[in-house]
Design a protein around this motif. Structure first.
Motif, mmCIF file in Angstrom:
data_model
loop_
_atom_site.group_PDB
_atom_site.id
_atom_site.type_symbol
_atom_site.label_atom_id
_atom_site.label_comp_id
_atom_site.label_asym_id
_atom_site.label_seq_id
_atom_site.Cartn_x
_atom_site.Cartn_y
_atom_site.Cartn_z
ATOM 1 N N TYR B 28 17.143 18.520 78.645
ATOM 2 C CA TYR B 28 17.760 17.912 79.821
ATOM 3 C C TYR B 28 19.280 17.848 79.668
ATOM 4 O O TYR B 28 20.032 18.302 80.539
ATOM 5 C CB TYR B 28 17.164 16.514 80.014
ATOM 6 N N TYR B 29 19.744 17.321 78.507
ATOM 7 C CA TYR B 29 21.195 17.201 78.312
ATOM 8 C C TYR B 29 21.844 18.552 78.087
ATOM 9 O O TYR B 29 22.951 18.821 78.563
ATOM 10 C CB TYR B 29 21.502 16.213 77.171
ATOM 11 N N GLU B 31 20.978 21.327 79.367
ATOM 12 C CA GLU B 31 21.102 21.987 80.662
ATOM 13 C C GLU B 31 22.258 21.400 81.470
ATOM 14 O O GLU B 31 23.020 22.133 82.116
ATOM 15 C CB GLU B 31 19.772 21.818 81.407
ATOM 16 N N LEU B 32 22.402 20.069 81.394
ATOM 17 C CA LEU B 32 23.509 19.433 82.128
ATOM 18 C C LEU B 32 24.860 19.933 81.630
ATOM 19 O O LEU B 32 25.779 20.172 82.426
ATOM 20 C CB LEU B 32 23.437 17.904 81.965
ATOM 21 N N CYS B 34 25.489 22.874 80.087
ATOM 22 C CA CYS B 34 25.651 24.272 80.511
ATOM 23 C C CYS B 34 26.066 24.352 81.973
ATOM 24 O O CYS B 34 26.989 25.093 82.337
ATOM 25 C CB CYS B 34 24.347 25.043 80.314
ATOM 26 N N ASP B 35 25.390 23.587 82.805
ATOM 27 C CA ASP B 35 25.714 23.621 84.237
ATOM 28 C C ASP B 35 27.133 23.123 84.487
ATOM 29 O O ASP B 35 27.856 23.675 85.323
ATOM 30 C CB ASP B 35 24.714 22.770 85.025
ATOM 31 N N GLY B 36 27.522 22.091 83.752
ATOM 32 C CA GLY B 36 28.863 21.543 83.905
ATOM 33 C C GLY B 36 29.930 22.563 83.524
ATOM 34 O O GLY B 36 30.929 22.738 84.242
ATOM 35 N N GLU B 38 29.622 25.760 83.511
ATOM 36 C CA GLU B 38 29.648 26.843 84.503
ATOM 37 C C GLU B 38 30.368 26.423 85.775
ATOM 38 O O GLU B 38 30.872 27.258 86.519
ATOM 39 C CB GLU B 38 28.214 27.290 84.832
ATOM 40 N N GLN B 39 30.405 25.122 86.018
ATOM 41 C CA GLN B 39 31.158 24.631 87.175
ATOM 42 C C GLN B 39 32.648 24.547 86.866
ATOM 43 O O GLN B 39 33.426 24.112 87.708
ATOM 44 C CB GLN B 39 30.666 23.235 87.576
ATOM 45 N N ARG B 41 34.007 22.752 84.237
ATOM 46 C CA ARG B 41 34.462 21.512 83.611
ATOM 47 C C ARG B 41 34.611 21.680 82.107
ATOM 48 O O ARG B 41 34.047 22.590 81.507
ATOM 49 C CB ARG B 41 33.464 20.377 83.918
ATOM 50 N N PHE B 50 28.710 11.190 79.546
ATOM 51 C CA PHE B 50 27.342 10.733 79.294
ATOM 52 C C PHE B 50 27.314 9.361 78.630
ATOM 53 O O PHE B 50 26.330 8.631 78.731
ATOM 54 C CB PHE B 50 26.601 11.696 78.327
#
Lengths: 107, 325
Positions: B28-29, B31-32, B34-36, B38-39, B41, B50
Motif C-alpha cells: 500500500y505505502y 504504491e503511494l 511510486c504514484d507520488g 510519477e506525479q 513529487r 505520511f
C-alpha cells in the motif's frame, strides 16, 4: 468533527469516489481530500473494512512496470450510498430542529 | 527518508502482525510513493507527509485490533445467547430504549436475553447478582443511532422457563412489549410508552401493565391484582381473574373487557365507550356508574351486605356491561 461520525462519512466519501470508476490509493486520497481531511494511514483501514464487508472488491493491474491495486465498488457499497442520500432529508430536519432550539430563547 | 529506508523501518515496527498483513501494508505505502513520484513529487516529501514509521505502525496495529474485533463480532450469531445465566434467579429486569421486547417462555432451560448489540449505537449493561438478573440497554450518540434505527428491525428477546417463580420487570420506550405463557410470576411489570403492549396466558400475583399512546391487549390472565393503564388508546381484555382488584384505565379510548372476574373492578376512561361482561351476580356488587353523554345499562346502588365493588366511569360514551355466570 466527532470521530465516529467522521468515520461513517469517510466510508461514504470513499465509496462515492469509487462509484464513478475503479480507483487506486493515491487517487482516492486526492479526490476525498477535496471534501474532507483524510490521511494515508486513515484510508488504509477504511479500504480494508469496506472490502471485508463486501462494499468493494479489489484487483491488481500492471502499470508502468509495477502492479497497482485497484478498488471497485460492489452492490452493497452502492446500497450504502443510496441509503446515505435518502437519509439526508431527515438529517436536514434534525439539524434545523437543533438549530432552531439553540437559537430560540424563552424570555 | 528514502523509500527503501522508510519501508524497512515500517516493516520493522510492524513485527507483531502476521506476514500477510505486513506485506499488504508494505504494498500500500510502496504504491503511494511510486504514484507520488510519477506525479512529480519529491520522494522525501511524500514520505514525510505520511508521518513517522513508528506512528504509522502504532495506528496500523490499533486499527488491526479493531478490525479483528469487528470480524469476530459480525458473524450473524443473532440467535447466540450472550446474556445468560444458569444461577438461581428471583428477579429479572429487562429494560430497553426504542427497541421492542418480546418475552418468550421455554419449557425448561436458562434465563437469557437474545440480542445483538450494534456497534457504536447500542450500549448494554448486564449483571447477575444476588439472584437479580439485570439487562439494561440504552442508545448512545443520538445522531448515529437515529440513522441506524431504520435499518434492521431490532428486537430484544427474553427467554425464561415458563414456570419461573419470581419477579419480572420488562420496560421499553417507544416500542412494543409482548409477554406470554408464564404460569408462576409473583410480581410482573410490563411497561412502555408510545407503543402497544400485548400480554396473554399469564398467572401472576400482582401485575402492572402500563403504556401511553398505545393500545393494551390482555387475555387469559389470573392472579390477585391487575392494573392495566394507558392513555389515548383502547384497552381490550379477555378472561381476567384477579379477586383482589382489577383496574382497566385509559383516556380517550374505549374499554372492552369480556369475562372479567374480581371482587373489586374499576373500568374508567373518557370520551369513549365501556363495554364488556363480568362473571358473577350483579346483586353481589355495590355499583357506581357514570357517563355524561351516553346510555348506561348499570344502576348506581350500594347495600351494606354487598362485599364486591364495581366502578364504571366515562364521559361522552356509552356503558354497556353485562353480568354472566
Amino acid at each position: 468533527m466527532n470521530i465516529q461520525r467522521k468515520k461513517g462519512l469517510l466510508d461514504i466519501c470513499v465509496l462515492s469516489v469509487l462509484k464513478k470508476a475503479p480507483s487506486y490509493g493515491y487517487m482516492i486520497i486526492g479526490e476525498v481530500s477535496q471534501c474532507i481531511e483524510i490521511s494515508e494511514s486513515t484510508l488504509y483501514p477504511i479500504l480494508k473494512r469496506l472490502e471485508s464487508s463486501g462494499s468493494l472488491t479489489t484487483y491488481k493491474k500492471e502499470y508502468n512496470g509495477r502492479t497497482r491495486k485497484y478498488y471497485k465498488i460492489a452492490d452493497p457499497g452502492i446500497t450504502k450510498i443510496n441509503e446515505f442520500l435518502s437519509e439526508w432529508e431527515q438529517m436536514k430536519q434534525i439539524y434545523s430542529f437543533v438549530e432552531m432550539n439553540s437559537q430560540e430563547e424563552i424570555k | 527518508m528514502k523509500q527503501d529506508e522508510f519501508l524497512a523501518k515500517l516493516m520493522g515496527e510492524l513485527g507483531d502482525l502476521r506476514e500477510v498483513d505486513r506485506e499488504q501494508i508494505r504494498e500500500y505505502y510502496n504504491e503511494l510513493i511510486c504514484d507520488g513520484i510519477e506525479q512529480g513529487r519529491e520522494e522525501e516529501n511524500i514520505i514525510a507527509g505520511f508521518g513517522t514509521p513508528e506512528s504509522i505502525a502504532l495506528k496500523a496495529k490499533k486499527d488491526h485490533e479493531e478490525y479483528n474485533q469487528l470480524m469476530r463480532s459480525t458473524p450473524s450469531s443473532n440467535t447466540k445467547p450472550q446474556f445468560e445465566t444458569d444461577l438461581p434467579v428471583h428477579t429479572i429486569i429487562v429494560e430497553a430504549q426504542n427497541i421492542r421486547i418480546n418475552v418468550r417462555p421455554v419449557s425448561s432451560g436458562t434465563v437469557r436475553v437474545l440480542f445483538q448489540p450494534r456497534e457504536v449505537i447500542d450500549h448494554v449493561s448486564f449483571s447477575v447478582e444476588n439472584g437479580e438478573f439485570i439487562f439494561r440497554h440504552n442508545m448512545q450518540n443520538f445522531l448515529l443511532s437515529w440513522l441506524h434505527m431504520f435499518h434492521l428491525p431490532q428486537v430484544i428477546t427474553l427467554e425464561l422457563p415458563s414456570h419461573f417463580a419470581g419477579n419480572l420487570r420488562v420496560k421499553s420506550s417507544n416500542a412494543a412489549v409482548t409477554v406470554s405463557g408464564l404460569t408462576n410470576l409473583s410480581n410482573g411489570q410490563f411497561i412502555t410508552s408510545n407503543s402497544r403492549i400485548a400480554v396473554e396466558n399469564i398467572a401472576c400475583s400482582s401485575l402492572l401493565i402500563q403504556t401511553s399512546n398505545g393500545g393494551l391487549n390482555v387475555s387469559n390472565l389470573i392472579g390477585d391484582q391487575l392494573e392495566a393503564v394507558t392513555s389515548n388508546s383502547r384497552i381490550s381484555a379477555f378472561s381476567c381473574k384477579f379477586p383482589n382488584g382489577l383496574l382497566l384505565s385509559t383516556k380517550n379510548g374505549g374499554i372492552d373487557g369480556k369475562c372479567l372476574d374480581s371482587d373489586k373492578i374499576v373500568l374508567q376512561t373518557s370520551n369513549s365507550a365501556i363495554t364488556g361482561s363480568i362473571i358473577g351476580d350483579m346483586r353481589d356488587y355495590a355499583i357506581q356508574s357514570h357517563t355524561s353523554n351516553g346510555s348506561c345499562n348499570l344502576p348506581n346502588c350500594a347495600y351494606p351486605d354487598q362485599k364486591k365493588h364495581l366502578l364504571v366511569r366515562t364521559s361522552n360514551g356509552r356503558i354497556k356491561v353485562e353480568f354472566v355466570q
